[in-house]
Design a protein around this motif. Structure first.
Motif, short mmCIF file in Angstrom:
data_model
loop_
_atom_site.label_atom_id
_atom_site.label_comp_id
_atom_site.label_asym_id
_atom_site.label_seq_id
_atom_site.Cartn_x
_atom_site.Cartn_y
_atom_site.Cartn_z
N LEU A 269 58.00 -2.83 4.03
CA LEU A 269 58.65 -3.64 5.06
C LEU A 269 58.49 -3.00 6.43
O LEU A 269 58.26 -3.70 7.44
N ILE A 270 58.58 -1.69 6.49
CA ILE A 270 58.43 -0.99 7.78
C ILE A 270 57.03 -1.18 8.33
O ILE A 270 56.83 -1.40 9.53
N ASP A 271 56.02 -1.12 7.48
CA ASP A 271 54.64 -1.35 7.93
C ASP A 271 54.48 -2.76 8.49
O ASP A 271 53.80 -2.97 9.51
N LYS A 272 55.11 -3.74 7.84
CA LYS A 272 55.01 -5.13 8.30
C LYS A 272 55.71 -5.31 9.64
O LYS A 272 55.24 -6.05 10.51
N VAL A 273 56.84 -4.64 9.82
CA VAL A 273 57.55 -4.69 11.10
C VAL A 273 56.68 -4.09 12.20
O VAL A 273 56.56 -4.63 13.30
N LEU B 9 65.81 -11.07 8.07
CA LEU B 9 64.86 -10.40 8.94
C LEU B 9 63.53 -11.13 8.87
O LEU B 9 62.92 -11.23 7.80
N PHE B 10 63.11 -11.66 10.01
CA PHE B 10 61.82 -12.35 10.11
C PHE B 10 60.89 -11.57 11.01
O PHE B 10 61.33 -10.96 12.00
N ALA B 11 59.59 -11.63 10.71
CA ALA B 11 58.59 -11.03 11.59
C ALA B 11 57.36 -11.93 11.59
O ALA B 11 57.04 -12.57 10.57
N ARG B 12 56.70 -12.00 12.73
CA ARG B 12 55.42 -12.71 12.77
C ARG B 12 54.36 -11.89 12.04
O ARG B 12 54.35 -10.65 12.12
N ASP B 13 53.46 -12.56 11.39
CA ASP B 13 52.31 -11.90 10.77
C ASP B 13 51.30 -11.60 11.86
O ASP B 13 50.48 -12.45 12.21
N GLY B 14 51.38 -10.40 12.44
CA GLY B 14 50.53 -10.06 13.56
C GLY B 14 51.12 -10.56 14.86
O GLY B 14 52.34 -10.69 15.02
N SER C 170 53.90 -6.33 13.62
CA SER C 170 54.31 -7.59 14.23
C SER C 170 54.66 -7.41 15.71
O SER C 170 55.19 -6.38 16.12
N GLU C 171 54.38 -8.45 16.49
CA GLU C 171 54.76 -8.45 17.89
C GLU C 171 56.20 -8.92 18.09
O GLU C 171 56.82 -8.64 19.11
N GLN C 172 56.71 -9.69 17.13
CA GLN C 172 58.07 -10.21 17.23
C GLN C 172 58.81 -10.01 15.91
O GLN C 172 58.30 -10.36 14.85
N VAL C 173 60.00 -9.44 16.00
CA VAL C 173 60.86 -9.23 14.84
C VAL C 173 62.25 -9.73 15.23
O VAL C 173 62.81 -9.29 16.25
N VAL C 174 62.79 -10.66 14.46
CA VAL C 174 64.07 -11.26 14.82
C VAL C 174 65.00 -11.33 13.61
O VAL C 174 64.55 -11.29 12.46
N ALA D 58 66.70 -10.56 18.77
CA ALA D 58 65.35 -10.01 18.68
C ALA D 58 65.42 -8.49 18.57
O ALA D 58 66.07 -7.84 19.39
N LEU D 59 64.76 -7.93 17.56
CA LEU D 59 64.65 -6.49 17.43
C LEU D 59 63.36 -5.97 18.06
O LEU D 59 63.27 -4.81 18.45
N ALA D 60 62.36 -6.84 18.15
CA ALA D 60 61.10 -6.54 18.84
C ALA D 60 60.62 -7.84 19.46
O ALA D 60 60.70 -8.90 18.84
N GLY D 61 60.12 -7.78 20.69
CA GLY D 61 59.76 -9.01 21.39
C GLY D 61 61.00 -9.67 21.95
O GLY D 61 62.00 -9.02 22.25
#
Length: 341
Positions: free
Chosen positions: A33-37, A92-97, A40-44, A61-64
């Motif tokens: 999960l940490i690698d996926k975060v 916890l959602f993150a964009r794929d890339g 990603s440019e956006q983590v919400v 938003a945690l990132a972006g």
């Protein structure tokens, strides 16, 4: 010719210097999960929209940023149930890339959220390398009350090399190790290694039974059992492995090679007494069973342990007829051993 051989070895040797915990799987673990975060440019964080329970509402938003964030996924029954069971929980959602689809990574409580935030503050240090302090951080989560955080900790530690695992302070590893046979089978190798690193000698019978069953069935994580048992019992376990497994001609060579890998790891990273036991005991077994020269060369070379150079060279001299695969491994190993590793 020797120059060409050494050049070929030099190109491949960086891949042979670490004893990865994941090596006992037979495959490379998927990104955590940490690698996926990190990717990603956006983590919400999102919760079910109270105005429209059929959709997610991004809340932080945690990132972006949250600007223009719309999550097309719809809450399913399992997610609803998890959110109800987790006080203060969110998805916890993150964009794929950068611009890929939104991916739901986990239902997180405030403690899990803090772990993700901490990881994001250390992204520059942790991303793109196996950072020792990343392993230290997740080792501290092995005793977490949250089972999902304990699982994340196991997945993270599964990529540590064995030398690094031995340096960690592993609180709660004994309790985790007792669940070796339960839970995710993919996490069994790291649980086995933690059993050895727990220093809990009451776990030795569990490891001995797993080793015996693994040898009969040629299980892929047989080497993890052998490594862990040596960690608990030291030189006496080395002697037992040599006698009961490595020297047993009735076992498949593939099975014996898995045990040899454990000896290569402990011969490089174990205690002084353990390393001496490997250096003293294996050459005699190898001389009596020259068919194992290729296995010794492969595994000791893979883990950057050059102690068997002389023993392998003697077997090559006295028993020159070997397979092409073994011949390459033997020649490569001898060359590097003579160059001092």
């Amino acid at each position: 010719m020797l120059k060409q051989l050494l050049l070929g070895c030099a190109l491949s040797i960086p891949l042979m210097q670490k004893a990865l915990a994941c090596a006992f799987h037979g495959y490379t673990p998927k990104p955590t999960l940490i690698d996926k975060v990190f990717a990603s440019e956006q983590v919400v964080l999102a919760r079910i929209d109270p105005a429209d329970p059929a959709r997610f509402e991004p809340v932080e938003a945690l990132a972006g940023s949250l600007e223009y964030v719309e999550i097309p996924a719809r809450p399913d029954a399992q997610t609803r149930s998890q959110l109800q069971a987790v006080p203060g929980g969110a998805v916890l959602f993150a964009r794929d890339g950068a611009y890929g689809p939104w991916v739901a990574l986990a239902v997180v409580d405030p403690g899990y959220r803090t772990v993700v935030e901490t990881a994001l503050t250390r992204q520059d240090r942790w991303q793109g390398q196996i950072a020792p302090d990343r392993f230290r951080f997740f080792a501290g989560l092995l005793s977490s009350a949250n089972p999902e955080l304990r699982r994340l900790a196991l997945l993270e530690l599964d990529r540590a090399d064995y030398a690094q695992l031995r340096k960690l302070r592993l609180k709660g590893s004994g309790a985790l190790a007792q669940g070796i046979e339960s839970g995710d089978a993919n996490l069994r190798p790291i649980r086995i290694l933690l059993a050895g690193l727990s220093r809990d000698r009451s776990l030795a019978p569990v490891l001995e039974q797993g080793l015996a069953e693994g040898a009969e069935r040629n299980l892929r994580y047989l080497g993890a059992y052998a490594t862990a048992l040596v960690e608990l019992q030291g030189a006496s376990a080395v002697e037992m492995l040599l006698t009961r497994y490595v020297a047993r001609a009735d076992l498949r060579e593939e099975t014996r090679e898995k045990v040899i890998e454990a000896l290569a790891i402990q011969g490089a990273f174990g205690t002084g007494a353990t390393r001496r036991a490997v250096r003293r005991g294996l050459p005699g077994v190898l001389a009596a069973h020259p068919e194992l020269a290729g296995a010794v060369a492969r595994q000791f070379g893979r883990h950057g342990n050059w102690d068997m150079g002389e023993a392998v060279a003697e077997v090559k001299r006295d028993h020159p007829k070997v397979s092409l695969r073994d011949s390459f491994a033997i020649n490569q190993y001898i060359a590097f051993a003579r160059e001092g590793g």
